[in-house]
Design an enzyme around this catalytic site. Structure first.
Site, short mmCIF file in Angstrom:
data_model
loop_
_atom_site.label_atom_id
_atom_site.label_comp_id
_atom_site.label_asym_id
_atom_site.label_seq_id
_atom_site.Cartn_x
_atom_site.Cartn_y
_atom_site.Cartn_z
N HIS A 103 -49.47 -53.32 -48.64
CA HIS A 103 -48.68 -53.03 -47.60
C HIS A 103 -49.45 -52.53 -46.36
O HIS A 103 -50.74 -51.98 -46.56
CB HIS A 103 -48.01 -51.44 -47.92
CG HIS A 103 -46.84 -52.04 -48.93
ND1 HIS A 103 -46.19 -52.62 -49.33
CD2 HIS A 103 -47.04 -51.19 -50.23
CE1 HIS A 103 -45.37 -52.71 -50.42
NE2 HIS A 103 -46.18 -51.61 -51.18
N GLU A 120 -46.99 -44.73 -50.29
CA GLU A 120 -45.98 -44.66 -51.22
C GLU A 120 -46.63 -43.89 -52.36
O GLU A 120 -47.98 -44.12 -52.53
CB GLU A 120 -45.33 -45.99 -51.61
CG GLU A 120 -46.21 -46.94 -52.31
CD GLU A 120 -45.65 -48.30 -52.68
OE1 GLU A 120 -44.50 -48.71 -51.81
OE2 GLU A 120 -45.83 -49.20 -53.37
N HIS A 178 -51.68 -53.38 -55.39
CA HIS A 178 -51.24 -52.82 -56.72
C HIS A 178 -49.91 -53.57 -57.11
O HIS A 178 -49.39 -54.72 -56.29
CB HIS A 178 -50.56 -51.55 -56.13
CG HIS A 178 -49.53 -51.63 -55.14
ND1 HIS A 178 -49.91 -51.82 -53.89
CD2 HIS A 178 -48.11 -51.59 -55.20
CE1 HIS A 178 -48.90 -51.83 -53.06
NE2 HIS A 178 -47.72 -51.76 -53.70
N ARG A 198 -47.04 -60.16 -50.34
CA ARG A 198 -47.15 -60.66 -51.74
C ARG A 198 -48.52 -61.58 -51.79
O ARG A 198 -48.81 -62.28 -50.99
CB ARG A 198 -46.05 -61.63 -52.33
CG ARG A 198 -45.01 -60.97 -53.00
CD ARG A 198 -44.27 -61.90 -53.71
NE ARG A 198 -42.82 -61.34 -53.27
CZ ARG A 198 -41.98 -61.97 -52.33
NH1 ARG A 198 -42.19 -63.25 -51.88
NH2 ARG A 198 -41.09 -61.48 -52.02
#
Length: 323
Positions: A103, A120, A178, A198
């Site tokens: 991200h 996150e 991740h 991605r």
């Protein structure tokens, strides 16, 4: 109109990797197949959750922020974010692995997508035997060696794989590559953002579209943090019936409470909304002599104007989240 603890109707998301655990483990009500995510509290455009019950039933998160401002989100939060609610709260069920992804930071996400970045955290609620999470790298890579691994489909060999069990917690800052592995059910707390790059997707085909999903390697390359770390998992300790620090970041703070009695909470020194995610058992929440209940897999939001809360349970764990 008076603010009270608010439950929202979850938004269920089809995912190529979704399973049945949101239904079987968390008692979510839906009929579709391959539901991978339950968006519990969301202000993402087009996916705003709405209040489930009480006098504010039917109102979106955005409408509540517009109407109640600092009384709803906290005055400091409103000053900083205005009508943008800063957090997105989810439960995620991965029947098969998620793509390897990354991200972007606040700065890059703002520039490219007019969005927040996506820092996150994960709290594992259930994991099958040998289930794993993939977090960061085990070997130091240059941009060149990273690209070579991508070309050769060997990027997984360079990454840190960690077998996980219930209670394991990971903070995933922007830039850290991740993926959630097969067989993991978890709670995710993140910034309000739906921007994911991605990197690798196992060459699989989405049954719904009949096509492979897009990769975003051109966008990802200057976002990735290639640093390796000795530990990726968050260490924490639990003392019963008090708030124990889990992850405190500049973007959100999360504590864990294990409750087996009556607990009084005073939030008068926190200028923020508070979200409870029940990750085990069930909890009764009492505010001004009114009683609310959340069970495992349910979420409730306490508006910032509510300062005093009683929590009752014989055996429960909740995540306590605020800005």
């Amino acid at each position: 109109m008076k603010l009270y603890p608010l439950k929202f109707t979850p938004i269920f998301k089809y995912r190529i990797w979704g399973g049945e655990k949101l239904k079987t483990e968390l008692n979510k009500k839906y009929t579709a197949e391959n539901i991978g995510e339950s968006w519990e509290i969301s202000d993402v455009s087009g996916d705003e959750t709405i209040v489930e019950e009480g006098s504010l039933q039917g109102k979106t998160l955005k409408e509540l922020t517009q109407q109640f401002k600092g009384d709803f989100v906290g005055h400091a939060v409103y000053e900083k974010f205005g009508e943008e609610f800063p957090l997105l709260i989810k439960f995620i069920d991965a029947k098969t692995p998620l793509s390897i992804q990354v991200h972007p930071s606040n700065e890059i996400a703002k520039k490219r997508h007019n969005s927040f970045g996506k820092n996150e955290m994960w709290y594992v609620m259930q994991a099958d035997t040998n289930a794993e999470l993939i977090v960061g790298f085990d070997e130091k890579l240059s941009t060149g060696s990273y690209k070579k691994h991508l070309e050769n489909n060997t990027i997984l060999d360079t990454m840190h794989h960690e077998n996980v069990k219930k209670g394991d917690t990971f903070y995933i800052p922007t830039g850290r590559v991740h993926a959630i592995g097969a067989g993991v059910l978890l709670a995710e707390i993140q910034q309000t953002s739906d921007v994911t790059y991605r990197i690798y997707d196992y060459d699989r085909v989405d049954a719904k579209t009949g096509e492979k999903r897009d990769l975003h390697n051109d966008l990802a390359i200057d976002v990735i943090d290639f640093e390796t770390h000795e530990n990726y998992k968050t260490a924490y300790q639990i003392e019963k019936n008090i708030s124990n620090e889990l992850v405190h970041s500049p973007y959100f703070k999360t504590n864990i409470l294990e409750i087996n009695t009556n607990v009084e909470k005073d939030y008068s020194n926190i200028d923020s909304f508070v979200i409870y995610m029940c990750v085990e058992g069930s909890v009764e929440i009492i505010v001004e002599n009114e009683s609310y209940k959340i069970n495992n897999g349910e979420t409730i939001l306490l508006p910032a104007a509510i300062n005093f809360v009683s929590l009752k349970s014989e055996n429960a764990k909740i995540l306590e989240v605020y800005y």
